[in-house]
Design an enzyme around this catalytic site. Structure first.
Site, short mmCIF file in Angstrom:
data_model
loop_
_atom_site.label_atom_id
_atom_site.label_comp_id
_atom_site.label_asym_id
_atom_site.label_seq_id
_atom_site.Cartn_x
_atom_site.Cartn_y
_atom_site.Cartn_z
N HIS A 96 5.87 -5.28 30.35
CA HIS A 96 6.90 -5.95 30.32
C HIS A 96 6.66 -7.19 31.05
O HIS A 96 6.03 -7.04 32.11
CB HIS A 96 7.87 -4.90 30.70
CG HIS A 96 7.97 -4.93 32.26
ND1 HIS A 96 8.41 -5.62 33.00
CD2 HIS A 96 7.35 -3.65 32.76
CE1 HIS A 96 8.28 -5.02 34.32
NE2 HIS A 96 7.72 -3.81 34.22
N GLU A 142 12.13 -4.20 30.30
CA GLU A 142 12.17 -3.14 30.94
C GLU A 142 12.78 -2.59 32.04
O GLU A 142 13.22 -1.68 32.32
CB GLU A 142 10.47 -2.91 31.19
CG GLU A 142 9.97 -1.70 31.63
CD GLU A 142 10.27 -1.15 32.83
OE1 GLU A 142 10.20 0.02 33.27
OE2 GLU A 142 10.34 -2.01 33.97
N GLU A 143 13.04 -3.82 32.89
CA GLU A 143 13.76 -3.42 34.07
C GLU A 143 15.06 -3.24 33.80
O GLU A 143 15.80 -2.51 34.59
CB GLU A 143 13.68 -4.61 35.15
CG GLU A 143 12.29 -5.27 35.49
CD GLU A 143 11.55 -4.13 36.34
OE1 GLU A 143 12.15 -3.07 36.72
OE2 GLU A 143 10.30 -4.41 36.77
N GLU A 173 1.19 -0.76 34.10
CA GLU A 173 2.10 -0.83 35.35
C GLU A 173 1.31 -0.64 36.50
O GLU A 173 0.31 0.02 36.46
CB GLU A 173 3.46 0.13 35.14
CG GLU A 173 4.33 0.09 34.18
CD GLU A 173 5.48 -0.66 34.42
OE1 GLU A 173 5.43 -1.40 35.81
OE2 GLU A 173 6.51 -0.86 33.93
N ASP A 213 9.34 -9.38 31.86
CA ASP A 213 10.48 -9.44 32.73
C ASP A 213 10.25 -8.94 34.19
O ASP A 213 9.69 -8.25 34.47
CB ASP A 213 11.72 -8.82 32.30
CG ASP A 213 11.87 -7.40 32.14
OD1 ASP A 213 10.68 -6.80 31.59
OD2 ASP A 213 12.75 -6.58 32.56
N ASP A 262 4.19 -6.05 39.24
CA ASP A 262 5.25 -5.54 38.52
C ASP A 262 5.61 -6.55 37.35
O ASP A 262 6.75 -7.05 37.67
CB ASP A 262 6.31 -4.77 39.10
CG ASP A 262 7.18 -3.89 38.17
OD1 ASP A 262 6.72 -3.73 36.98
OD2 ASP A 262 7.96 -3.40 38.57
ZN LIG Z 1 7.25 -2.60 35.76
#
Ligand SMILES: [Zn+2]
Length: 426
Positions: free
Chosen positions: A98, A163-164, A192, A100, A129
């Site tokens: 991801h 994703e967040e 991740e 974002d 992240d």
């Molecule tokens: Zn993440």
């Protein structure tokens, strides 16, 4: 055909030779401030990833999450997927990151969107992240190409949104469209940041629910003439604290969730609101409404049905024992727990390659919170999925977030060798 050992050595050398480029690509990703909420600059980031994939021999497609309410003109939800075919399309190894990031927040000593490289680390919001993870995935595939090794199957790399905030316009959407599905995807690795020697095999379940108590308004000088919804919420909270929390703490999952304290069932109270706003002008009134939102993390062994039934039984007991206590329960969100099946090929490959690259054994863990694994497992139907990537879990969402360059390079090596295992050298 090259001997397998020779092929691995050439790939490792290609990753080492590309180290500066991997770091630079991570920095460039950090400089695109893909802050969620609200979902800034998604298209810019998708195009940046797509451009690099294209130069690495991928067929690149962009997917706007049509039909999702959060996909708007101001903040379009654009995902990118690249496919590089080997001799055949299957087996297909999919790496998903991801792009974002959560808002920077306060407390930074460095520009959160500067992509600064200093003292062997790349700094910035999303450094670990998980923009380093995306860079590792892209350069793992690129190193195989530079080493001159063809694949029997194919490698696919996606950069997805949101994703967040649940991933519904991102990985969930791609899975719903069938772009990631058991019909075309054999293994999924999500890089991740879970520490470079740990393989994450799933997460606990989530049950968010709202409880509303309703009372009867009355004059605050004669509260006995009304029914206080706040007092009744207090009764429920006390039941939870006294009857439920110790029971939850006594349950332990067999799944290796980290940190250790998260191996138990837990419950958090997200928020509570009742009566009149405390900042407003006050009037003498008995509160006739109180609402609270709860976050129950449940274990694979508990399952959702029993988890909810336990809450319902507790509320019913409290209501039966308390005159005029009226409540309503509303489900807000359910995420079922996931666990990669025992004996999955993706776990076996990563275990072997982590040992080889790092010279120490891999540890299997599960995550205290959820991530896009749930969509891969539940919607796409691909059980052969794990999270593995560079970066330290504890730094995610923190000020001065960073990813160590050593981690980044090592994770790229592990991922490259696992792609070779899972897609097969031609
Ligand atoms: Zn993440």
């Amino acid at each position: 055909m090259l001997p397998a050992v020779h092929a691995a050595d050439r790939v490792l050398a290609a990753v080492d030779a590309a180290a500066d480029e991997i770091v630079d690509f991570t920095s460039r990703l950090i400089r695109v401030p893909t802050v969620n909420p609200p979902g800034e600059a998604y298209e810019d980031c998708a195009r940046l990833i797509g451009g690099v994939l294209k130069r690495s021999g991928f067929e690149v497609e962009y997917f706007a999450a049509e039909g999702r309410p959060e996909h708007t003109r101001a903040h379009p939800r654009i995902n990118v997927v690249g496919l590089r075919r080997g001799r055949s399309v299957r087996p297909c190894v999919h790496l998903n990151g991801h792009f974002d990031v959560v808002p920077a927040g306060a407390g930074w000593s460095i520009d959160p969107f500067g992509g600064v490289v200093r003292d062997g680390r790349v700094y910035g919001r999303g450094a670990c992240d998980m923009k380093a993870g995306i860079a590792a995935a892209v350069y793992a595939a690129e190193a195989i190409r530079r080493a001159g090794i063809g694949l029997a199957g194919s490698v696919e790399i996606s950069g997805t949104v949101d994703e967040e905030s649940g991933g519904f316009a991102g990985m969930a959407w791609l899975a719903q469209q069938g772009r990631v599905s058991a019909a075309r995807t054999d293994a999924v690795i999500i890089p991740e940041p879970l520490n470079v020697d740990r393989i994450c095999i799933g997460h606990r379940g989530v049950y968010w629910f709202e409880v509303t108590t309703t009372g009867r308004i009355g004059h605050g000088s004669m509260p006995f003439l009304g029914v206080s919804a706040i007092e009744h919420m207090g009764v429920l909270l006390e039941r939870i604290r006294h009857d439920l929390l110790p029971v939850l703490a006594s349950r332990t999952t067999e799944v290796p969730v980290v940190p250790e304290a998260a191996r138990h069932a837990t419950l958090n109270i997200n928020g509570i609101m009742g009566g009149q706003p405390v900042d407003g002008i006050q009037t003498p009134c008995v509160a006739d409404l109180c609402r609270a939102v709860f976050d129950r993390r449940f274990l694979l062994e508990e399952g959702f049905d029993a988890t909810k039934a336990e809450i319902v039984a507790l509320l019913e007991r409290a209501a039966a024992a308390t005159p005029r206590l009226k409540y309503e329960l509303r489900d807000l969100m359910v995420v079922h727990p996931v666990r990669t099946p025992h004996g999955s090929a993706v776990v076996a490959s990563l275990e072997r390659r982590i040992q080889e690259v790092l010279g120490r054994p891999a540890t299997q863990i599960a995550s205290p919170g959820t991530y896009d694994h749930k969509h891969v497992d539940r919607i796409a139907g691909v059980a052969n999925c794990v999270a593995y990537g560079p970066g330290i879990l504890d730094l995610a969402h923190q000020p001065d977030e960073y990813c160590g360059i050593d981690d980044l390079v090592n994770a790229t090596k592990v991922l490259a060798l696992s792609i070779l295992d899972l897609a097969g050298a031609a």
